[in-house]
Design an enzyme around this catalytic site. Structure first.
Site, mmCIF file in Angstrom:
data_model
loop_
_atom_site.group_PDB
_atom_site.id
_atom_site.type_symbol
_atom_site.label_atom_id
_atom_site.label_comp_id
_atom_site.label_asym_id
_atom_site.label_seq_id
_atom_site.Cartn_x
_atom_site.Cartn_y
_atom_site.Cartn_z
ATOM 1 N N THR A 100 0.871 -1.178 0.000
ATOM 2 C CA THR A 100 0.000 0.000 0.000
ATOM 3 C C THR A 100 0.903 1.221 0.000
ATOM 4 O O THR A 100 1.666 1.443 0.939
ATOM 5 C CB THR A 100 -0.922 0.012 1.227
ATOM 6 O OG1 THR A 100 -1.749 -1.155 1.195
ATOM 7 C CG2 THR A 100 -1.807 1.254 1.225
ATOM 8 N N LYS A 175 -7.257 1.271 -2.841
ATOM 9 C CA LYS A 175 -6.848 0.850 -1.503
ATOM 10 C C LYS A 175 -7.046 1.965 -0.492
ATOM 11 O O LYS A 175 -7.407 1.720 0.667
ATOM 12 C CB LYS A 175 -5.388 0.396 -1.511
ATOM 13 C CG LYS A 175 -4.895 -0.125 -0.160
ATOM 14 C CD LYS A 175 -5.662 -1.355 0.304
ATOM 15 C CE LYS A 175 -5.229 -1.804 1.700
ATOM 16 N NZ LYS A 175 -3.887 -2.424 1.711
ATOM 17 N N LYS A 243 0.550 4.629 8.404
ATOM 18 C CA LYS A 243 1.138 5.010 7.109
ATOM 19 C C LYS A 243 0.059 5.129 6.041
ATOM 20 O O LYS A 243 0.017 6.111 5.278
ATOM 21 C CB LYS A 243 2.190 3.978 6.706
ATOM 22 C CG LYS A 243 2.795 4.167 5.324
ATOM 23 C CD LYS A 243 2.174 3.240 4.265
ATOM 24 C CE LYS A 243 2.429 1.783 4.566
ATOM 25 N NZ LYS A 243 1.884 0.887 3.516
#
Length: 297
Positions: A100, A175, A243
């Site tokens: 990701t 995502k 993150k």
């Protein structure tokens, strides 16, 4: 005559990568692997995988190279550095980043790869360690359709719901939408359990009831009981989720969006990181509500 299997490279053998690479090896593909901690590759080597001394060596030996690493900075280093994947990849090979990461970085990697006669797809996944182990991950891709079709048989070894969402970067944008939905749902699950506990109810019994109604979700039914049991073992690390949320907030700002639920979730998770819980699973968000509840008593 049996069709020759494409050789596959796999870089990043963490909680999910171990299982994902294992499925590819079990299907009979020659597998070339690399991980910063070599010991994490020992079990795969024992099963027949070939250890390589660096990312570039993996790309040199593979028709398809897959990466699932930690942060965008890691992705940039692996792909764009001198001696990295793009520099060493076989002409005509396909590079697939399942980390990701940043949509803009995914688009840049695809552009640089194309100039060198290599295809690059961004293909982040959802489903955590459970989905990786079962080979049932959701895989969302960005890139050109021809490369997608070429690698689809390999992706099907790891995922049950696989979709090409658009051009390079589209997989990462998808995502981000996924992580935004998870962030606010995790808030809701933790708050629901905290409320049930404060009201004198048995939280596990509450979950069994509401988990069959409109509130039902993977997070409620899968991670809710872990919150109640205070089982915070990681299926997906908090620091990695922070993150992801940071990338999503940066993209939202660029798009002119205000996402207060995502911002609140990130702030609570950041507190947990500051308190030393970054290596726990995302269900450890319940710690924040436990603390609030304890202060109220």
């Amino acid at each position: 005559m049996t069709e020759k299997k494409l050789s596959v490279g796999f870089i990043g053998l963490g909680i999910m990568g171990q299982h994902m690479a294992g499925h590819i090896l079990a299907a009979g593909h020659p597998l070339n692997i690399y991980n910063r901690t070599r010991a994490k590759g020992d079990a795969l080597v024992a099963r027949g995988a070939k250890w390589c001394d660096g990312p570039g060596a993996v790309a040199e030996a593979s028709d398809i190279t897959i990466t699932i690493v930690g942060y965008p900075a890691d992705v940039e280093q692996i792909y764009l550095s001198e001696g990295g994947l793009i520099a060493k990849a076989r002409p005509g090979s396909v590079l697939i980043d399942m980390t990701t990461s940043s949509p803009a970085l995914a688009a840049k990697i695809a552009q640089v790869a194309l100039a060198r006669g290599v295809s690059a797809l961004d293909a982040p996944v959802s489903g955590g360690d459970i989905g990786a182990k079962a080979g049932k991950l959701a895989i969302m891709l960005g890139g050109d359709p021809e490369s997608f079709e070429r690698v689809l048989p390999v992706l099907e070894l790891m995922g049950g719901n696989i979709a090409l969402m658009g051009k390079a970067g589209a997989g990462q944008h998808t995502k981000m939408a996924n992580q935004i939905a998870i962030a606010s749902t995790m808030l809701a699950v933790a708050e629901s359990i905290s409320y049930a506990d404060a009201a004198g109810l048995e939280p596990m019994q509450v979950l069994k009831v509401i988990g069959t109604g409109a509130a039902s979700s993977f997070l409620l039914n899968g991670l809710g009981p872990k919150m109640v049991d205070e089982d915070f073992a990681p299926g997906f690390f908090i620091h990695h989720f922070v993150k992801d949320m940071t990338i999503a907030l940066n993209e939202a700002e660029r798009l002119g969006l205000d996402l207060p639920g995502l911002a609140l979730a990130r702030s609570l998770y950041l507190k947990l990181v500051d308190e030393g819980f970054g290596e726990e699973g995302t269900q450890a968000l319940y710690r924040a509500y436990n603390a609030i509840h304890a202060e109220a008593r």
